[in-house]
Design an enzyme around this catalytic site. Structure first.
Site, PDB file in Angstrom:
ATOM      1  N   ASP A   3      53.153  39.451  40.371  1.00  0.00           N
ATOM      2  CA  ASP A   3      52.161  40.218  39.762  1.00  0.00           C
ATOM      3  C   ASP A   3      52.511  41.798  40.134  1.00  0.00           C
ATOM      4  O   ASP A   3      51.442  42.552  40.589  1.00  0.00           O
ATOM      5  CB  ASP A   3      50.767  39.742  40.446  1.00  0.00           C
ATOM      6  N   MET A  45      41.091  35.315  42.342  1.00  0.00           N
ATOM      7  CA  MET A  45      40.772  34.512  43.717  1.00  0.00           C
ATOM      8  C   MET A  45      39.705  34.722  44.228  1.00  0.00           C
ATOM      9  O   MET A  45      39.031  34.006  44.891  1.00  0.00           O
ATOM     10  CB  MET A  45      41.957  34.979  44.484  1.00  0.00           C
ATOM     11  N   LEU A  50      35.857  46.746  47.223  1.00  0.00           N
ATOM     12  CA  LEU A  50      36.675  47.244  46.796  1.00  0.00           C
ATOM     13  C   LEU A  50      37.087  46.741  45.437  1.00  0.00           C
ATOM     14  O   LEU A  50      37.605  47.576  44.498  1.00  0.00           O
ATOM     15  CB  LEU A  50      38.092  47.125  47.533  1.00  0.00           C
ATOM     16  N   GLY A  51      36.615  45.628  45.061  1.00  0.00           N
ATOM     17  CA  GLY A  51      36.890  45.181  43.605  1.00  0.00           C
ATOM     18  C   GLY A  51      36.637  43.459  43.887  1.00  0.00           C
ATOM     19  O   GLY A  51      36.195  42.901  44.640  1.00  0.00           O
ATOM     20  N   GLY A  89      38.541  39.857  41.874  1.00  0.00           N
ATOM     21  CA  GLY A  89      39.639  39.334  41.264  1.00  0.00           C
ATOM     22  C   GLY A  89      39.449  37.774  40.797  1.00  0.00           C
ATOM     23  O   GLY A  89      38.495  37.124  41.335  1.00  0.00           O
TER      24      GLY A  89
END
Length: 386
Positions: free
Chosen positions: A144, A33, A28-29, A31
């Site tokens: 966030d 983390m 999905l992507g 980041g």
């Protein structure tokens, strides 16, 4: 987590294929983390699962913070929140997961179909303010809040990724000297340094998000340095907001001094005439996008429920959600169990499992075992133990 986005790409050659009880089948992507995957358990439960980068996973301080945050996040429950569903915080790899939400993010909806009418923006504000109230009353701040962390579903907007920014030191800063986060949704007190994330920062981010949904950019959209300067020193640009009362309260949300911002309940009072954001209140093209993302295989359902019974269930859901929001150590887990039973009776097995799992997570000596017992009885294999 970019929870509601579609799978962007196939798994990389060195990506895991199985994490805990979940088979991973797409990215999905990525980041700060770690990488975010879409996965599914043997029982068919879909999750958005984040595998934590090893640079963090090998840090004992980070692991301690993750354990503390996960313990709190497991207990957060509300109709606008997509809380932590599962996690491994004591092994290799470290990972956290939330239920996968079938719907576009607000960022995707705005990018595809443009600004929303002001009345729809008001409804969005009502729903998100209600979700943030529950979050803040649980002792958490989102930290966030951006359009990519709002997922539009058939049941309304859902907040994802809340509380996770707290895993990073408030002092962690980018090359521009800006704390980890997204401009222009970072409040001035974090940009100046020396301040921990606070619920008032979420009020600032919500104000910026609502201007963004209306088609504006309160502090510009050019270079990060220029936006940073405007957030710290200039009044926001609110030209897309025509209603004076709405402009006034949004400008107050974007006050440089956190003490001068309205509370979420005060903001809700100004916006409340629009009601919660529902599918029928969405712009037509956005509603079509939400419907297009619905699961192809619906969850198992029991016999159809008469319309009068559905109305009664809706009223009971509202009452139980008020009890849950209060956080009372006795009444909240009992209400979660009752709400789980109501959702199961209506055929909403996924929702029933979610409420019962929240009741189990409270650890209440009487109600947690009862909730676990009811989980075991749900159809469709929704009997995961924590």
């Amino acid at each position: 987590m970019e929870n509601g986005t579609q799978v962007r790409e196939r798994l990389y050659a060195d990506d895991p294929r199985q994490v805990g009880p979940y088979e991973l089948y797409g990215r999905l992507g990525d980041g700060r983390m770690g990488a975010l995957f879409r996965g599914r358990s043997d029982e068919g439960r879909e999750v958005a699962l984040r595998v934590v980068h090893r640079v963090f996973a090998t840090d004992p301080f980070f692991r301690q913070k993750l354990a503390r945050e996960a313990a709190v996040l497991r207990r957060v429950a509300g109709p606008q929140l997509a809380p932590l569903a599962d996690a491994r915080i004591d092994g290799d790899p470290l990972w956290i997961a939330s239920d996968y939400l079938h719907g576009p993010s607000l960022a995707e909806a705005l990018g595809r179909h443009g600004p929303w009418p002001e009345e729809t923006v008001r409804s969005l504000g009502v729903s998100l303010a209600q979700g943030l109230v529950v979050l803040h009353d649980s002792g958490l701040a989102h930290r966030d809040l951006t359009p990519k962390n709002v997922i539009l579903t058939e049941d309304g907007p859902q907040l994802v990724d809340f509380g996770l920014a707290g895993l990073f030191d408030a002092g962690s800063r980018s090359a521009f000297g800006v704390p980890m986060g997204t401009l222009p949704f970072l409040p001035p007190e974090l940009l100046r340094g020396g301040s921990d994330p606070h619920p008032a920062g979420d009020v600032f981010a919500l104000g910026a998000l609502l201007v963004h949904a209306a088609g504006g950019s309160p502090f510009g959209a050019d270079t990060s340095a220029a936006v940073l300067h405007r957030v710290l020193n200039e009044r926001p640009a609110l030209s897309p907001l025509a209603d004076p009362a709405l402009r006034e309260v949004i400008e107050a949300c974007l006050a440089k001094d956190a003490a001068h911002r309205p509370t979420l309940r005060e903001l809700h009072t100004v916006l409340a005439s629009a009601g919660r954001l529902t599918q029928r209140r969405l712009p037509e093209k956005v509603a079509e996008l939400v419907l297009a993302r619905r699961p192809r295989t619906p969850p198992p359902r029991t016999a159809p429920v008469p319309a009068a019974e559905l109305e009664r269930l809706a009223a009971l859901r509202h009452r139980y959600e008020q009890v849950i929001t209060s956080g009372h150590s006795e009444e909240a887990p009992r209400a979660m169990i009752e709400l789980g039973a109501l959702e199961a009776a209506a055929g909403n097995i996924s929702a029933a499992a979610s409420w019962l799992e929240h009741a189990v997570a409270t650890g209440h000596p009487l109600h947690a075992p009862l909730a676990q017992e009811q989980l075991l009885r749900l159809p469709g294999g929704r009997h995961r133990r924590r």
